[in-house]
Scaffold this motif. Structure first.
Motif, PDB file in Angstrom:
ATOM      1  N   ASN A   1      -3.282   1.311   6.981  1.00  0.00           N
ATOM      2  CA  ASN A   1      -4.504   0.977   6.236  1.00  0.00           C
ATOM      3  C   ASN A   1      -4.301  -0.249   5.355  1.00  0.00           C
ATOM      4  O   ASN A   1      -5.173  -1.117   5.262  1.00  0.00           O
ATOM      5  CB  ASN A   1      -4.936   2.170   5.380  1.00  0.00           C
ATOM      6  CG  ASN A   1      -5.442   3.324   6.215  1.00  0.00           C
ATOM      7  OD1 ASN A   1      -5.983   3.129   7.294  1.00  0.00           O
ATOM      8  ND2 ASN A   1      -5.261   4.542   5.730  1.00  0.00           N
ATOM      9  N   GLY A   2      -3.136  -0.308   4.696  1.00  0.00           N
ATOM     10  CA  GLY A   2      -2.858  -1.454   3.837  1.00  0.00           C
ATOM     11  C   GLY A   2      -2.762  -2.748   4.625  1.00  0.00           C
ATOM     12  O   GLY A   2      -3.279  -3.791   4.206  1.00  0.00           O
TER      13      GLY A   2
ATOM     14  N   SER B   1       0.450   5.983   7.803  1.00  0.00           N
ATOM     15  CA  SER B   1      -0.991   5.801   7.593  1.00  0.00           C
ATOM     16  C   SER B   1      -1.265   4.847   6.436  1.00  0.00           C
ATOM     17  O   SER B   1      -2.184   4.020   6.506  1.00  0.00           O
ATOM     18  CB  SER B   1      -1.660   7.156   7.335  1.00  0.00           C
ATOM     19  OG  SER B   1      -1.161   7.759   6.156  1.00  0.00           O
ATOM     20  N   ARG B   2      -0.465   4.946   5.382  1.00  0.00           N
ATOM     21  CA  ARG B   2      -0.670   4.040   4.247  1.00  0.00           C
ATOM     22  C   ARG B   2      -0.353   2.603   4.636  1.00  0.00           C
ATOM     23  O   ARG B   2      -1.059   1.668   4.242  1.00  0.00           O
ATOM     24  CB  ARG B   2       0.201   4.483   3.068  1.00  0.00           C
ATOM     25  CG  ARG B   2      -0.279   5.768   2.416  1.00  0.00           C
ATOM     26  CD  ARG B   2       0.676   6.263   1.351  1.00  0.00           C
ATOM     27  NE  ARG B   2       0.224   7.542   0.811  1.00  0.00           N
ATOM     28  CZ  ARG B   2       0.896   8.248  -0.087  1.00  0.00           C
ATOM     29  NH1 ARG B   2       2.044   7.797  -0.556  1.00  0.00           N
ATOM     30  NH2 ARG B   2       0.417   9.403  -0.518  1.00  0.00           N
ATOM     31  N   TYR B   3       0.705   2.440   5.406  1.00  0.00           N
ATOM     32  CA  TYR B   3       1.052   1.091   5.855  1.00  0.00           C
ATOM     33  C   TYR B   3      -0.043   0.530   6.757  1.00  0.00           C
ATOM     34  O   TYR B   3      -0.457  -0.630   6.607  1.00  0.00           O
ATOM     35  CB  TYR B   3       2.382   1.100   6.601  1.00  0.00           C
ATOM     36  CG  TYR B   3       2.771  -0.267   7.123  1.00  0.00           C
ATOM     37  CD1 TYR B   3       3.474  -1.154   6.319  1.00  0.00           C
ATOM     38  CD2 TYR B   3       2.395  -0.678   8.405  1.00  0.00           C
ATOM     39  CE1 TYR B   3       3.809  -2.422   6.783  1.00  0.00           C
ATOM     40  CE2 TYR B   3       2.718  -1.942   8.871  1.00  0.00           C
ATOM     41  CZ  TYR B   3       3.426  -2.803   8.060  1.00  0.00           C
ATOM     42  OH  TYR B   3       3.741  -4.061   8.515  1.00  0.00           O
TER      43      TYR B   3
ATOM     44  N   ALA C   1       0.827  -1.209   0.000  1.00  0.00           N
ATOM     45  CA  ALA C   1       0.000   0.000   0.000  1.00  0.00           C
ATOM     46  C   ALA C   1       0.862   1.259   0.000  1.00  0.00           C
ATOM     47  O   ALA C   1       0.550   2.234  -0.685  1.00  0.00           O
ATOM     48  CB  ALA C   1      -0.930  -0.001   1.211  1.00  0.00           C
ATOM     49  N   VAL C   2       1.949   1.247   0.766  1.00  0.00           N
ATOM     50  CA  VAL C   2       2.851   2.400   0.788  1.00  0.00           C
ATOM     51  C   VAL C   2       3.390   2.668  -0.612  1.00  0.00           C
ATOM     52  O   VAL C   2       3.427   3.820  -1.079  1.00  0.00           O
ATOM     53  CB  VAL C   2       4.016   2.169   1.769  1.00  0.00           C
ATOM     54  CG1 VAL C   2       5.047   3.288   1.649  1.00  0.00           C
ATOM     55  CG2 VAL C   2       3.498   2.085   3.199  1.00  0.00           C
TER      56      VAL C   2
ATOM     57  N   ARG D   1       0.327   3.506  -3.288  1.00  0.00           N
ATOM     58  CA  ARG D   1      -0.293   4.805  -3.053  1.00  0.00           C
ATOM     59  C   ARG D   1       0.672   5.963  -3.318  1.00  0.00           C
ATOM     60  O   ARG D   1       0.264   7.121  -3.313  1.00  0.00           O
ATOM     61  CB  ARG D   1      -0.813   4.879  -1.617  1.00  0.00           C
ATOM     62  CG  ARG D   1      -2.006   3.967  -1.349  1.00  0.00           C
ATOM     63  CD  ARG D   1      -3.202   4.358  -2.199  1.00  0.00           C
ATOM     64  NE  ARG D   1      -4.342   3.490  -1.995  1.00  0.00           N
ATOM     65  CZ  ARG D   1      -5.286   3.699  -1.080  1.00  0.00           C
ATOM     66  NH1 ARG D   1      -5.201   4.743  -0.280  1.00  0.00           N
ATOM     67  NH2 ARG D   1      -6.303   2.865  -0.966  1.00  0.00           N
ATOM     68  N   SER D   2       1.944   5.647  -3.511  1.00  0.00           N
ATOM     69  CA  SER D   2       2.920   6.689  -3.845  1.00  0.00           C
ATOM     70  C   SER D   2       3.050   6.887  -5.349  1.00  0.00           C
ATOM     71  O   SER D   2       3.701   7.834  -5.794  1.00  0.00           O
ATOM     72  CB  SER D   2       4.292   6.334  -3.259  1.00  0.00           C
ATOM     73  OG  SER D   2       4.236   6.248  -1.851  1.00  0.00           O
TER      74      SER D   2
END
Length: 216
Positions: A205-206, A201-203, A53-54, A57-58
């Motif tokens: 949520n993922g 936050s991305r980590y 996700a990190v 999403r980047s």
């Protein structure tokens, strides 16, 4: 000259303390909020999904690139340009070396000049888009404009200090340093904090979704 000495001395010290304490407080706040333990049976690797996700999403969003290419392109240009100017302008490196005890190679001045102009142009484009797009303008708050201003001023004043004789160099340099200190003071208490929290936050949520078998 007294103004320059102040921003280089006490002003920088005050800003650094507020910056570091503010960031520490924000992370402490997030840690204290905590999260409820997930007692369900994991359906996939949470850590792998988190890192995926990190990374994903980047990358540029296909939907946003299609619907709002200006925001996507200008956003990437501004973030990358700002970071490169901050970290690879030789006088900045000398400052970091004085603080950290080590330095690194910088970029040629013409490259820094180009990146500065590109960054300023991207920031102006984002502001104009925010002002003329009815939805984005409706959703914008005063904080959005403050964040834009305190982010843009260091780049503009830095470029002016090196290339424009608007006022004496020492005064322009002092204004540039002051603008950086204002950015540091505002940073932990506004949306700018996402520079430190976006990966977390991305980590999170993922990983949470990945544990449930959902891919982001």
């Amino acid at each position: 000259m007294e103004f320059l000495n102040w921003v280089r001395g006490p002003g920088l010290e005050y800003a650094t303390v507020i910056f570091l304490v503010g960031i520490l407080m924000r992370f402490l706040e997030m840690w204290l909020i905590g999260r409820k333990p997930d007692l369900s049976r994991p359906r996939a690797s949470a850590s792998r999904a988190g890192w995926r996700a990190v990374w994903r999403r980047s990358l540029p969003s296909e939907g946003l690139m299609k619907n709002s290419p200006l925001v996507m392109i200008a956003g990437y240009v501004f973030h990358i340009g700002f970071l490169l100017v901050l970290l690879f302008y030789v006088p900045h490196i000398h400052f970091f070396k004085d603080v950290l005890g080590f330095g690194w190679s910088g970029l040629p001045t013409p490259v820094i000049n180009f990146l500065s102009i590109l960054t300023i142009a991207a920031l102006v484009a984002l502001l104009i888009h925010r002002l003329i797009d009815p939805v984005r303008r409706f959703l914008s708050t005063s904080q959005d404009y403050i964040v834009w201003a305190v982010t843009t001023l260091p780049v503009v004043t830095g470029y002016m200090a090196m290339h424009m004789d608007v006022m004496p160099y020492t005064t322009m340099l002092a204004l540039h340093i002051l603008s950086v200190e204002i950015l540091m003071v505002v940073f932990p208490f506004t949306k700018l904090m996402h520079a430190f929290t976006f990966a977390v936050s991305r980590y999170y949520n993922g990983a949470a979704m990945g544990r449930k078998g959902v891919q982001l």
